[in-house]
Design a protein around this motif. Sequence first.
Motif, PDB file in Angstrom:
ATOM      1  N   ASN A 146       0.804  -1.458   0.121  1.00 42.56           N
ATOM      2  CA  ASN A 146       0.418  -0.089   0.171  1.00 42.56           C
ATOM      3  C   ASN A 146       1.272   1.456  -0.169  1.00 42.56           C
ATOM      4  N   LYS A 147       2.349   1.069  -0.216  1.00 41.15           N
ATOM      5  CA  LYS A 147       2.456   2.714  -0.418  1.00 41.15           C
ATOM      6  C   LYS A 147       4.199   2.346  -1.174  1.00 41.15           C
ATOM      7  N   ILE A 148       3.010   1.815  -2.236  1.00 37.38           N
ATOM      8  CA  ILE A 148       4.518   1.769  -3.790  1.00 37.38           C
ATOM      9  C   ILE A 148       4.260   3.168  -4.378  1.00 37.38           C
ATOM     10  N   MET A 149       4.787   4.237  -4.674  1.00 36.44           N
ATOM     11  CA  MET A 149       4.652   5.524  -5.243  1.00 36.44           C
ATOM     12  C   MET A 149       5.322   5.778  -6.523  1.00 36.44           C
ATOM     13  N   THR A 150       4.245   6.234  -7.324  1.00 34.66           N
ATOM     14  CA  THR A 150       5.796   6.836  -8.694  1.00 34.66           C
ATOM     15  C   THR A 150       6.063   8.205  -8.763  1.00 34.66           C
ATOM     16  N   THR A 151       7.095   8.787  -9.261  1.00 34.11           N
ATOM     17  CA  THR A 151       7.041  10.715  -9.963  1.00 34.11           C
ATOM     18  C   THR A 151       7.610  10.211 -10.918  1.00 34.11           C
ATOM     19  N   GLY A 152       8.301  12.042 -10.996  1.00 36.50           N
ATOM     20  CA  GLY A 152       8.917  12.438 -12.409  1.00 36.50           C
ATOM     21  C   GLY A 152       8.390  14.048 -13.083  1.00 36.50           C
ATOM     22  N   CYS A 153       9.227  14.577 -12.942  1.00 32.07           N
ATOM     23  CA  CYS A 153       8.565  15.538 -13.531  1.00 32.07           C
ATOM     24  C   CYS A 153       9.432  16.337 -15.409  1.00 32.07           C
ATOM     25  N   SER A 154       8.737  16.444 -15.936  1.00 32.83           N
ATOM     26  CA  SER A 154       8.679  16.695 -17.603  1.00 32.83           C
ATOM     27  C   SER A 154       8.276  15.994 -18.283  1.00 32.83           C
ATOM     28  N   ASN A 155       9.947  14.343 -19.081  1.00 31.37           N
ATOM     29  CA  ASN A 155       9.377  13.587 -19.763  1.00 31.37           C
ATOM     30  C   ASN A 155       8.601  12.826 -19.019  1.00 31.37           C
ATOM     31  N   THR A 156       9.743  12.672 -17.535  1.00 32.67           N
ATOM     32  CA  THR A 156       9.998  11.271 -16.688  1.00 32.67           C
ATOM     33  C   THR A 156       8.543  11.237 -15.827  1.00 32.67           C
ATOM     34  N   ALA A 157       8.006  12.351 -16.220  1.00 34.22           N
ATOM     35  CA  ALA A 157       6.478  12.449 -15.828  1.00 34.22           C
ATOM     36  C   ALA A 157       5.196  12.126 -16.188  1.00 34.22           C
ATOM     37  N   LYS A 158       6.106  12.082 -17.230  1.00 34.52           N
ATOM     38  CA  LYS A 158       5.021  10.830 -18.557  1.00 34.52           C
ATOM     39  C   LYS A 158       4.651   9.756 -18.508  1.00 34.52           C
ATOM     40  N   ALA A 159       6.203   9.620 -18.019  1.00 36.33           N
ATOM     41  CA  ALA A 159       6.675   7.863 -17.557  1.00 36.33           C
ATOM     42  C   ALA A 159       5.920   7.643 -16.287  1.00 36.33           C
ATOM     43  N   ALA A 160       5.930   8.592 -14.932  1.00 38.33           N
ATOM     44  CA  ALA A 160       4.882   8.205 -13.977  1.00 38.33           C
ATOM     45  C   ALA A 160       3.698   7.820 -14.216  1.00 38.33           C
ATOM     46  N   PHE A 161       2.998   9.157 -15.428  1.00 35.43           N
ATOM     47  CA  PHE A 161       1.680   9.324 -15.686  1.00 35.43           C
ATOM     48  C   PHE A 161       1.394   8.073 -15.897  1.00 35.43           C
ATOM     49  N   ILE A 162       1.855   7.030 -17.131  1.00 30.81           N
ATOM     50  CA  ILE A 162       1.284   6.064 -18.153  1.00 30.81           C
ATOM     51  C   ILE A 162       1.920   5.267 -17.009  1.00 30.81           C
ATOM     52  N   SER A 163       2.342   4.869 -16.462  1.00 30.87           N
ATOM     53  CA  SER A 163       2.794   3.533 -15.810  1.00 30.87           C
ATOM     54  C   SER A 163       1.520   3.250 -14.436  1.00 30.87           C
ATOM     55  N   ALA A 164       1.762   4.631 -13.928  1.00 30.76           N
ATOM     56  CA  ALA A 164       0.124   4.863 -12.903  1.00 30.76           C
ATOM     57  C   ALA A 164      -0.981   4.042 -13.306  1.00 30.76           C
ATOM     58  N   ALA A 165      -0.924   4.867 -14.475  1.00 33.84           N
ATOM     59  CA  ALA A 165      -2.590   4.581 -15.463  1.00 33.84           C
ATOM     60  C   ALA A 165      -2.662   3.453 -15.346  1.00 33.84           C
ATOM     61  N   TYR A 166      -1.506   2.132 -16.268  1.00 34.42           N
ATOM     62  CA  TYR A 166      -1.870   1.239 -16.524  1.00 34.42           C
ATOM     63  C   TYR A 166      -1.442   0.391 -15.167  1.00 34.42           C
ATOM     64  N   CYS A 167      -0.692   0.490 -13.949  1.00 35.56           N
ATOM     65  CA  CYS A 167      -0.417  -0.654 -13.640  1.00 35.56           C
ATOM     66  C   CYS A 167      -1.145  -0.760 -11.781  1.00 35.56           C
ATOM     67  N   GLU A 168      -1.970  -0.398 -11.603  1.00 35.82           N
ATOM     68  CA  GLU A 168      -2.347  -1.255 -10.059  1.00 35.82           C
ATOM     69  C   GLU A 168      -1.649  -0.826  -9.008  1.00 35.82           C
ATOM     70  N   GLY A 169      -0.800  -1.443  -8.667  1.00 37.73           N
ATOM     71  CA  GLY A 169       0.452  -1.379  -7.582  1.00 37.73           C
ATOM     72  C   GLY A 169       0.714  -0.460  -7.260  1.00 37.73           C
ATOM     73  N   ILE A 170       0.995   0.350  -8.148  1.00 38.51           N
ATOM     74  CA  ILE A 170       0.875   1.521  -7.495  1.00 38.51           C
ATOM     75  C   ILE A 170      -0.012   2.608  -6.704  1.00 38.51           C
ATOM     76  N   LYS A 171       0.514   2.886  -5.761  1.00 43.69           N
ATOM     77  CA  LYS A 171      -0.482   3.378  -5.529  1.00 43.69           C
ATOM     78  C   LYS A 171      -0.577   4.892  -5.252  1.00 43.69           C
ATOM     79  N   LEU A 172       0.270   5.182  -4.894  1.00 47.02           N
ATOM     80  CA  LEU A 172       0.799   6.575  -5.293  1.00 47.02           C
ATOM     81  C   LEU A 172       1.272   7.607  -6.399  1.00 47.02           C
ATOM     82  N   ALA A 173       0.899   8.532  -6.808  1.00 48.89           N
ATOM     83  CA  ALA A 173       1.828   9.622  -8.290  1.00 48.89           C
ATOM     84  C   ALA A 173       1.191  10.709  -8.289  1.00 48.89           C
ATOM     85  N   VAL A 174       2.372  10.646  -8.108  1.00 55.56           N
ATOM     86  CA  VAL A 174       3.030  13.086  -7.668  1.00 55.56           C
ATOM     87  C   VAL A 174       3.767  12.906  -9.297  1.00 55.56           C
TER      88      VAL A 174
END
Length: 610
Positions: A388-416
């Motif tokens: 319940n404590k798995i997160m991802t984050t990024g800024c600019s291009n790396t934020a695109k990776a964080a965003f699409i990964s969080a959308a497709y991966c339910e194991g990520i509980k928080l996306a910043v």
Amino acid sequence: MIKTRGLVGALLFAGYSLLSAQTSDTLSGTVKDSDGNAVSGAVVSLKVKTTVKDTTDAQGTFSMVVSTTRSNVPYSLSKGDKLQVGIQGRQLQFSMTSGCQNATIALFRTNGSLISSVNMGHLNAGVYKHTIPELSAGFYVMQMVIDNQKIRLNLVSNGKGYILKDEQSIAESSVVTTAAAAASVDTIVTSKSGFATINTPIDAYNKKGVAIVLTKETVADCKLSVLPETSGLKENKKLPNPFAFYDGRKITKKSEWPCLRKEFLAMASKYFYGPMPPFEAPDVKVEGTVSASGITAKITYNGKTETMNFSTSGSGDILLISMGSGLAPGSSYKYRTLSVNTSTPNSWGGVCTKLFGKAPCGELAIAWGCNIVCRAIASDPDGGIDTNKIMTTGCSNTAKAAFISAAYCEGIKLAVVVESGGWGDASPRVAQYLKRDAKIWQCGDDPQGLWKLDTDASQFLAAPYMDQKTASWVIGNNSGNVYKLPFDTHILMACIAPRYFCGLTNGNGPNSWCHLNGTGSAVAAYAAEPVFNALGVPDHFGFDISKTYMHCMEAQKNYGAVAEEFFKRVFKGDKTAKTDVLNIPKGNVQLDPAKWKETWIDWDMNVTLE
């Protein structure tokens, strides 16, 4: 002083605080599936006291503090006298600001038959206490006669205590309600994606060990639309309805959301990102080991086995999948970091190709790898990382990776997601409309849209995880087809629900630095928030575009406090954290938010899902 009135004692108190005192009860229990396994991440709330809620931990446990106030009903008597009546357990309490010559309390069944009647005689001003006879569960009528004035109240017994209501508060038809229904003071509502929502009546708020069993939704319950080829798509200049399947069916229950989410992700893969490699059981088996230095995943598919090693740094039960930059927890949190760099997707894609062949292993290898990481962690519950404590984050291009990964991966509980721009979370429909159709874009630089993605390298940055062959029908000279996309970034944002999403981006007012299409991100957030609300988790969603600053470099300074609220809620369980944020100042976007609904929305934004 104790005063006796016939067979029943009435106790006079010096003050009135007893009638208005508040108490706090604890309601706790566990949520498991039908196989007896703990269900983590389930949202547990109350139907009557709607602000009371909790999310189950890794052991499936929940605990909620419920504030309760003694029931009291004020009445005005003749000559300006005041009577206040309340009840706690079996103790009736009433106060008078002046005395009376005679007071009588009588109890009746709803058929009119008398149960008891007590004459309390002359009473002075003060607070009195009277024990009500033990009654079986059901409805009753209590009549108080103060001198010549009669007051009738409804008395509801749950077999253990009583609830007092005024005479008009219960419809006559409800008198025939069963004793079991009368015994219920509230209902626990438990929901989680992939499970049917369950309602559990409770007869008191002070309860421990409440056992809730959720039933998994079966594949047969999920009927996906037949998605046409691109030539069969119809134009829609509005943002697509996030509550409807492609074939027009609308969801009405929270339990239907996982199926709709599945269809939305299928759309995204079919029309833009390319295929998502297999990662789910039972087709793909993942055996994981978590150590102090990393995570190992042994992946088996159709007799082929490959091993992936993910190095981590730091220690603690939190895992940060860092795509690069972004906003990470501060020093008060103990966490491990799995760092993703520009070569990581190719590395993960290489393993994917060995298992499945080249065809499915394209741009979404980044999200596939995140799914494998999360499954590996889940298979090693003693490894020290809380799922319940798995997160991802990024800024600019790396934020695109964080965003699409969080959308497709339910194991990520928080996306910043910080300043992700176009395809990140910024809507391409909005970019197309403001710049090319309405021509009201008030900036020197273009927003990250789809019109130069096949020729302009700088614009290709708008979608580094786009599959160029899959998306060729909607990019470059074909960008006008953006209105035929049956999804948009608000839907991908909604696909993170009911998990946590925190979107932060640079101000996009007139003549600002506009390349990121911050207005597109803000409109997407505006259209995604209703999904979080409908799923009963408004505090799982936040978006802020209130600051204008140097790209990525000043994100911590400007938005660190916003991200910290999410860290407190997700990692520390702080329910007071302010995470239900939608901060979009008029001056920081290209079009007045008051015009957004008429411009982009033609569906109900106030949907309530059962």
